[in-house]
Design a protein around this motif. Sequence first.
Motif: not given
Length: 464
Positions: A193-196, A218-222, A235-238, A264-267
């Motif tokens: 579960e996400a964030n578990s 790094w790529d957070i997720s496909k 995604i931002t939290d990751r 865009p500021e996050h990547v």
Amino acid sequence: MSVDGFYNGNNEFLIRFAPPSAGTWSYVTSSPLTPLDQQSGELTVQLAEGGRKGGIEINSENRLSFSYANGESYFPIAFESDWLFALDAANAAGIPKTQKLVDTLAENGFNQIVMNVYAHDVDWPKDGELDPRFDYGSPKVFPFLGNNNAPDYRSLNIEYFKRLDRVIEYLDQKGIVAHLMIYVWNKQVAWPEANSEADNRYFDYVVRRYQAYPNLVWDISKEALGYGHTDVHYITDRIERLRQHDAYERLVTVHDYGYCRKFPEHVDFVSVQLWQSELYGVMRNVREAIPGKPIQNIEHGGYERGPYVVFTGNYVSPEVCLERAYQCVFAGTYPTHYWQGAAWNVVIHDIAELAPDSRPKLEYYRHMREFVERFQVDQLIAGDKKSNAGFCLHNGKDLFVYYVPKECNFLGLRPPKNDVETMKLTWFDPFTGQYGEPFEMQITKWPSVKVPDGDGFRILVCKL
């Protein structure tokens, strides 16, 4: 620097340290476990031998491009192989299949592989003729205890990651960057579960274990937001969590144009998945919508045909796939190539065993590598109209490189008006890698050059 360590099984704890400079480094450890706490010492670090260039960074002089830590240019020509982790995951002795495929890719100019930490299986029908030897879907390995059908999230499977280490290390030896996708939502993985607690344990462990490798982005997720598994907040939290643990500040992206466009500021660089037929203009629009960051078209809809039908997308011709890759390049962005024999669950590691007419045209990308390095394409200006057809890259003074569409018979040039009276022209065939004999032309009011005969697009190099 504060570098996180990780557990490596058998009562072994590791800190992977990749020093950013030569000299004497002192260290002291900190841990709630007394035997691991306040251990100290020194390391003497010398300059690397063998042409090692360091990690991948954003070019400080041109924020639209990449460089190595030593300042040399890095022009990514990527190849997607999601199941690369699986080729030798059951082989404790070595990674011969992985080495065979990676060697072939390196020989053909690819310097980045887009890959998953783990994927399970595809959810579309498989070719009835598919040889089971090449199907790595539903692997027996799993990054947690148990298996994908009956996962045990109480602990990670350390042996799984030890074997993945071998893949990342070999890519590093071959000068290939691992574009490492930490998650994938549409490949039937039984994620916690996400964030578990289990999710965070997995994520943090991946970052801690692999951050020191210089050949890593790094790529957070496909397809991070495409399947309803999570939302933008997750995604931002990751991303924030990754940056907290990554002492080396490796570059971060998200395989989702919607996210990159909104945040865009996050990547550090932008990944897009755009299939439109008029690709050059689409990529120029992205370039204008998200200024100041490198842009990689991680899936342009071209999936070169293989001996088995895996996933066709919109385009399977190797020549059309190459056209689309060059359109990305001429738009001032970066391409990713897919071959149906290696991109997903089907992986044919020894391409030389295939009949010649079943092999992918990987040599096209070897020619692209030579071309982009010869003319330092990532330092050229894209987007300016310097002809009455096709696209142009130029240095603003004496070098103009034209992409000439296959439909074009005559190309009208628009060189700058200065004191130069002649220009030297050379044709480049992107399918063979051959350059024609240079020839000169007078710079008249409306100079035009005949395009060589042939079925495909061509590239014209103009020097004043």
